[in-house]
Design a protein around this motif. Structure first.
Motif, PDB file in Angstrom:
ATOM      1  N   ALA A  21     -17.693  -8.876  20.809  1.00  0.00           N
ATOM      2  CA  ALA A  21     -16.456  -9.600  21.102  1.00  0.00           C
ATOM      3  C   ALA A  21     -16.752 -10.827  21.947  1.00  0.00           C
ATOM      4  O   ALA A  21     -16.197 -11.903  21.743  1.00  0.00           O
ATOM      5  CB  ALA A  21     -15.477  -8.687  21.811  1.00  0.00           C
ATOM      6  N   GLY A  22     -17.661 -10.663  22.905  1.00  0.00           N
ATOM      7  CA  GLY A  22     -18.035 -11.810  23.725  1.00  0.00           C
ATOM      8  C   GLY A  22     -18.666 -12.904  22.907  1.00  0.00           C
ATOM      9  O   GLY A  22     -18.366 -14.084  23.067  1.00  0.00           O
ATOM     10  N   LYS A  23     -19.566 -12.492  21.986  1.00  0.00           N
ATOM     11  CA  LYS A  23     -20.218 -13.493  21.145  1.00  0.00           C
ATOM     12  C   LYS A  23     -19.195 -14.208  20.277  1.00  0.00           C
ATOM     13  O   LYS A  23     -19.251 -15.431  20.109  1.00  0.00           O
ATOM     14  CB  LYS A  23     -21.254 -12.822  20.243  1.00  0.00           C
ATOM     15  N   ASN A  65     -12.062  -2.114  16.077  1.00  0.00           N
ATOM     16  CA  ASN A  65     -11.905  -1.309  17.294  1.00  0.00           C
ATOM     17  C   ASN A  65     -11.445  -2.126  18.496  1.00  0.00           C
ATOM     18  O   ASN A  65     -11.716  -1.767  19.628  1.00  0.00           O
ATOM     19  CB  ASN A  65     -13.230  -0.634  17.635  1.00  0.00           C
ATOM     20  N   PHE A  66     -10.756  -3.189  18.237  1.00  0.00           N
ATOM     21  CA  PHE A  66     -10.182  -4.087  19.237  1.00  0.00           C
ATOM     22  C   PHE A  66     -11.250  -4.739  20.114  1.00  0.00           C
ATOM     23  O   PHE A  66     -11.267  -5.955  20.284  1.00  0.00           O
ATOM     24  CB  PHE A  66      -9.154  -3.436  20.165  1.00  0.00           C
ATOM     25  N   ASN A  67     -12.141  -3.923  20.721  1.00  0.00           N
ATOM     26  CA  ASN A  67     -13.167  -4.483  21.598  1.00  0.00           C
ATOM     27  C   ASN A  67     -12.596  -5.330  22.727  1.00  0.00           C
ATOM     28  O   ASN A  67     -13.148  -6.363  23.096  1.00  0.00           O
ATOM     29  CB  ASN A  67     -14.199  -5.302  20.802  1.00  0.00           C
ATOM     30  N   ILE A  71     -22.334   1.375  27.061  1.00  0.00           N
ATOM     31  CA  ILE A  71     -21.357   0.355  26.690  1.00  0.00           C
ATOM     32  C   ILE A  71     -21.450   0.121  25.185  1.00  0.00           C
ATOM     33  O   ILE A  71     -22.521  -0.166  24.662  1.00  0.00           O
ATOM     34  CB  ILE A  71     -21.641  -0.973  27.415  1.00  0.00           C
ATOM     35  N   PRO A  72     -20.345   0.266  24.456  1.00  0.00           N
ATOM     36  CA  PRO A  72     -20.414   0.085  22.999  1.00  0.00           C
ATOM     37  C   PRO A  72     -20.815  -1.340  22.620  1.00  0.00           C
ATOM     38  O   PRO A  72     -20.506  -2.291  23.330  1.00  0.00           O
ATOM     39  CB  PRO A  72     -18.986   0.396  22.528  1.00  0.00           C
ATOM     40  N   LYS A  73     -21.533  -1.460  21.496  1.00  0.00           N
ATOM     41  CA  LYS A  73     -22.020  -2.760  21.055  1.00  0.00           C
ATOM     42  C   LYS A  73     -20.887  -3.750  20.860  1.00  0.00           C
ATOM     43  O   LYS A  73     -21.069  -4.955  20.995  1.00  0.00           O
ATOM     44  CB  LYS A  73     -22.781  -2.602  19.731  1.00  0.00           C
ATOM     45  N   GLY A  74     -19.714  -3.231  20.492  1.00  0.00           N
ATOM     46  CA  GLY A  74     -18.588  -4.103  20.199  1.00  0.00           C
ATOM     47  C   GLY A  74     -18.222  -5.022  21.343  1.00  0.00           C
ATOM     48  O   GLY A  74     -17.694  -6.105  21.133  1.00  0.00           O
TER      49      GLY A  74
END
Lengths: 387, 394, 261
Positions: free
Chosen positions: B290-292, C106-108, B283-286
């Motif tokens: 985004a959640g944070k 990267n949108f995420n 799972i990418p760190k992003g």
């Protein structure tokens, strides 16, 4: 008019992100310790009640059993029996891994053949074996093949007049002489052959001719082995039926044969898949580049595809070897005296169960660890140098 | 046709030789198998012992529980399969649809029909009909999920609803029967299902622990995982067979099934942990960032964002683990004397009526067939899911 | 270049309606192992101001805005967001993250949730709205970014430009006071950049405080109140778009602009 920056108040520890990060994990850790403590408590309590040994003193007790095919004396300590079992496990492991790799590679390549029939044969083999439990294969080998299909000693099969096959085992021709000496001899021959091949490569590089180093190497090896054979006066022994058994040659226990056969068949199907997958994983571009510089088919395989495929396959192969070693413990179900069977028997004869089996477990762990280290070593040496 | 043969079978001299050799091997084997199955095989032993092969000595009164759990499982699997929130490409014609179904389920249908014929009584045929009905009902339920208001149900809830009924029934069944009584194919299946269900929470915790920033916790998780993975399952079962009672309070008397489930659960959890850890790593760190950025708490980020994705990404590997476990349940037969299918299979050849007649071939062939069909179908479905999960990208 | 000048940033020429600073950054340093990503950053952003940060890669511009919502932790100095100090106090951090929204390069987006759920998850789980209220809010925002019809689809089924607009809606759903943009159009195909920039322009016109890290100079010229040029971890030059683009004072600014314009 910038807003006043108040001096930051001391952050209370229960809101500080640095402590909170650890808090949950420390809680988890405490829970684990609590559970371990509870388990340990139960163990102490129950053991005290039943007053059994919990240490390794049992290793000094006499074994009270013999191992077929071995001259272990009944009165020798259990420790010696364990050592024998360990050696047997190693024997199964070495032979099993060697044969499974050869068979598996052949079948894996067969599955990639352009010939439809060969390909189908490979696919049928892999799909059939992969989906069967190993224990089933082992039981089949033991009950259906060795004990059922193999003839009784009076009617033993004598394929090529070299082997004796019966339900007492398989006897193969064997050399007469010291095995240790021969082993060292073969290893040195291999080393020398390797060196000769390397020299040949260096020679050929200078002149630009085909080195055919592997031919040279193998030829050297064979010549050296024959020389050692003759020099040290090794002889050859053929087995023959002698009353209720066989004389001469090396007799392979029926359960040894069944165990190795089923392990080889089972593991080779997984290895075939790994080999096939790793060859496919070498990208098409590699093959195309090889074609573009006009390498021949076998050159393309040998120099470009296979080395890369081997690199890709190494970790998965190592995993399969570990599995084979662990699966050898099933030998106990057909009374082959490998490590687990020894443990079971000594426990049956009165050794304390927990220490005995725990010791067995530790030995397997040690073997796994060593094998992993060896595989990792090769892995790293072969790894592509990356930026 | 001729050109195909020439290209694929008779390219060159060596090629032709290979074709002849492998063709004859294949032909010989197929011939022998056919001969064995239809002509020389003495299948009476299987017919007579069909019940204990399949369900052991399961008490008659409680057989309905088994029936219900099978029906519930079929229902759930059918509804899960057709309820997935992704577009499924359906072949246009009825013939095409039937052919697709045949490809997927032909093997199971054939085997079940074979079993029903072997059993040779009306009850079996009726039960077969019930199974078909429950599959249809499940499919309808799944389609309802995709096309009606139920669409809004989050994925995990849908899976949970479907999984609950069969799991509850399975657990109930396991609790009911006096456990020395039953065995057969049923117990292989139930052991696998119960063990993998129980090993999931442990596996998730171990995976999270392995990635923890607290060194001690990480070390403990790694130690557990590596210890279990280096140990042969057979030896662990033997150890549990004699040692498990020392680790639990004296009031609980562990029986064979309890020991088997315990070991299988602890064992599978370690392997599952590695699979899940792989998923988490992919799972990418992003995602977490985004959640944070939204203000979600770490707990919520793990259980709403990261973990669901990780689990979904490694579904094929999880199914692979289940298939391995399913085959490994045979070890409980020898290590703990559980009367699983293989154990029963070898035992029936020693019955008075059949002793010494060399019926081991028939028996092991039947056992092999059941295991083989189960494994093969599951791994094929897993490949299908793997392909499907890769779809859906524009 | 002295950083003292920025204390009264709001009074700089061309500054917009900014009564008091909503973001204050003072003496901030950030080190990664052996490398200093941010050196003595001093900056203020006023309410409703649009600040565009430009600079070469590795200049620290992404690190800077990621420090604002604590995706990175600054090592020295102070950061204040709408009066709340950014310290290790988790309450402050959560507060600041609620009040700032971020749009990533990267949108995420969360691939396992529908577009609607992606936008609704913030208000639902963080602000505590009920499921229906959150979804209503989400639909409003999706309409605002002009893609209400995509609500029940999954992110993978949308184009890049649509996905980024969903990301924008997701950040706006938290009704933040400040919006942070980390190279929002750098991962988009050229034909989709404009739809995202248009949405951002509308946002600016509606009075949102925005800090945008970007390479889109056209956007900066049109919308920015101030442009900040960063290089090697320092703020090199600050000014209105016309000041920076037409009359850069510093050598490094001139060099950078000559390379990209």
């Amino acid at each position: 008019m910038s807003p006043q920056l108040s001096t930051p108040r001391k952050v209370p520890f229960f809101r500080d992100i640095r402590t909170l990060k650890w808090a949950l994990q420390i809680l988890a850790l405490l829970a684990v310790f609590a559970m371990l403590y509870w388990l340990y408590g139960n163990y102490q309590e129950n053991v005290a009640k039943s007053s059994i040994q919990t240490d390794l003193r049992f290793l000094d007790n006499p074994a009270n059993f013999t191992i077929p095919g071995n001259d272990l004396d009944q009165s020798q300590p259990v420790r010696d029996a364990f050592v024998e079992g360990f050696l047997n496990t190693l024997r199964v492991a070495f032979i099993g891994i060697a044969l499974a790799t050869i068979l598996g590679t052949l079948i894996g390549i067969a599955r990639l053949s352009k010939n439809f029939m060969v390909r189908t044969l490979g696919t049928v083999y892999v799909e059939l074996v992969r989906n069967l439990p190993l224990l089933l294969l082992l039981t089949f080998m033991n009950l259906a093949v060795v004990l059922q299909a193999f003839p009784r000693i009076e009617n033993a099969w004598l394929p090529l007049d070299l082997f004796v096959v019966s339900n007492r085992g398989i006897a193969i021709p064997w050399f007469i002489g010291s095995p240790a000496q021969l082993g060292i001899g073969i290893l040195s021959a291999a080393l020398l052959a390797f060196v000769v091949a390397k020299i040949r490569i260096r020679q050929a590089d200078k002149t630009g001719k085909q080195d055919r180093a592997w031919l040279v190497g193998i030829a050297t090896f064979v010549v050296l082995v024959i020389l050692i054979w003759l020099l040290f006066g090794y002889g050859w022994e053929l087995p023959y039926v002698d009353g209720r058994g066989t004389t001469g040659g090396l007799r392979l226990d029926p359960s040894f044969f069944a165990l190795v056969a089923s392990l080889v068949i089972y593991t080779s199907s997984h290895i075939a898949e790994i080999v096939r997958g790793s060859i496919l994983a070498v990208s098409r571009g590699q093959g195309e580049a090889a074609d573009a510089i006009a390498l021949s088919g076998s050159q393309k395989m040998r120099l470009i595809i296979l080395p890369q495929a081997f690199r890709i396959a190494m970790p998965a192969l190592g995993n399969q070897y570990l599995n084979l070693i662990k699966n050898s413990s099933l030998g106990a179900t057909i009374s082959y005296f490998e490590l687990t069977q020894i443990a079971q028997i000594t426990v049956g004869n009165g050794s304390p169960a927990v220490p005995a089996f725990s010791l067995t477990l530790l030995v397997y762990l040690a073997i796994s660890l060593v094998t992993s280290l060896v595989v990792n070593f090769f892995n790293r040496r072969l790894a592509l140098v990356e930026r | 046709m001729i050109t195909w043969m020439r290209r694929n079978l008779f390219r060159s001299i060596t090629d032709t030789i290979l074709t002849v050799i492998s063709g004859s091997i294949l032909g010989y084997v197929i011939f022998q198998v056919f001969q064995f199955v239809f002509i020389t095989g003495r299948w009476e032993i299987i017919q007579v012992n069909l019940k204990i092969l399949l369900v052991g000595r399961f008490p008659e009164e409680l057989m309905f529980l088994v029936g219900f759990s099978i029906l519930a499982t079929c229902f759930s699997i059918a509804s899960l399969a057709s309820g997935m929130n992704r577009p499924i490409d359906q072949p246009p014609t009825l013939a095409g649809k039937l052919w697709g179904l045949f490809q997927r389920f032909g093997l199971i249908i054939a085997t079940s029909a074979f079993l029903i014929v072997l059993a040779g009584d009306m009850a079996a045929v009726l039960f077969g009909a019930y199974v078909v009905l429950s599959i249809f009902a499940g499919r309808l339920f799944g389609l309802a999920r995709r096309n009606t208001v139920l669409k809004r149900l989050p994925g995990w809830l849908w899976v949970a609803i479907n999984a609950t009924l069969p799991l509850v029934l399975i657990f109930l069944t396991m609790g009911q029967a006096a456990l020395e009584e039953w065995g057969g194919f049923l117990i292989n299946f139930y052991l696998a299902v119960v063990s993998i269900a129980l090993s999931f929470p442990l596996g998730v915790m171990l995976a999270l622990g392995r990635r923890s920033t607290l060194p001690l916790l990480r070390w403990l998780s790694t130690a557990y995982i590596e210890l279990i993975r280096g140990a042969p399952l057979f030896v662990l079962l033997l150890l549990a067979g004699v040692a498990l009672e020392f680790f639990i309070p004296a009031s609980i008397a562990p029986d064979a099934i309890f020991r088997a489930v315990t070991v299988f659960t602890l064992f599978t959890a370690a392997y599952l942990a590695e699979v899940i850890r792989g998923g988490l790593q992919s799972i990418p760190k992003g995602q977490a960032e985004a959640g944070k950025a939204l203000g979600l708490s770490t707990f919520r980020i793990t259980f709403l964002i990261t973990l669901p994705q990780a689990l979904r990404n490694v579904i094929p590997a999880q199914i692979g683990q289940f298939i391995s476990l399913f085959k490994d349940t045979t070890l409980a037969g020898v290590a703990l004397s559980v009367f699983d299918l293989l154990n029963v299979g070898t035992a029936i050849t020693k019955q008075d009526d059949y002793l010494g007649q060399g019926l081991i071939y028939e028996s092991l062939a039947f056992v092999g067939l059941l295991f083989w069909v189960g494994s093969y179908v599951m791994s094929r479905e897993s490949q299908r899911i793997e392909k499907k999960l890769g779809v859906g990208i524009r | 270049m002295s950083n003292e000048v920025f204390k009264d940033a709001s009074k700089m020429s061309g500054g917009r309606e900014s009564d008091d600073a909503i973001i204050v950054i003072e003496g901030v340093f950030k080190r990664f192992k052996d490398f200093e990503a941010l050196k003595n950053i001093n900056m203020q952003v006023g309410r409703k101001e649009v600040v565009v940060v430009i600079g070469p890669s590795g200049s620290g511009k992404s690190t800077l805005i990621r420090c604002i919502n604590r995706l990175e932790a600054h090592d020295d100095g102070h950061i204040l967001v709408d009066g709340t100090a950014l310290t290790t106090d988790i309450r402050n951090i959560q507060e600041i993250r609620r009040e700032t929204g971020m749009v990533f390069q990267n949108f995420n987006l969360f691939p396992h949730l529908t577009v609607l759920t992606n936008v609704a998850i913030g208000p639902r789980r963080v602000r505590g709205l009920s499921k229906s209220a959150a979804e209503e809010l989400a639909m409003e925002l999706l309409t605002r970014v002009k893609i209400p019809e995509q609500a029940d689809k999954f992110p993978a089924q949308l184009s890049g430009g649509q996905q980024q607009r969903v990301a924008l809606a997701r950040a706006l759903a938290m009704t933040p006071k400040v919006m942070l943009f980390d190279e929002p159009t750098s991962a988009l195909d050229p034909e989709m950049i404009n739809e995202v920039l248009d949405a951002m322009k509308e946002l600016a016109q509606d009075g949102m405080t925005m800090i945008v890290v970007t390479h889109e100079m056209g956007f900066a010229r049109e919308v920015a109140d101030r442009v900040v040029f960063m290089d090697k971890g320092e703020i090199v030059e600050v000014g209105t778009p016309s000041e920076i683009f037409d009359n850069p004072k510093e050598e490094r600014t001139k060099k950078f602009l000559s390379q990209i314009l």
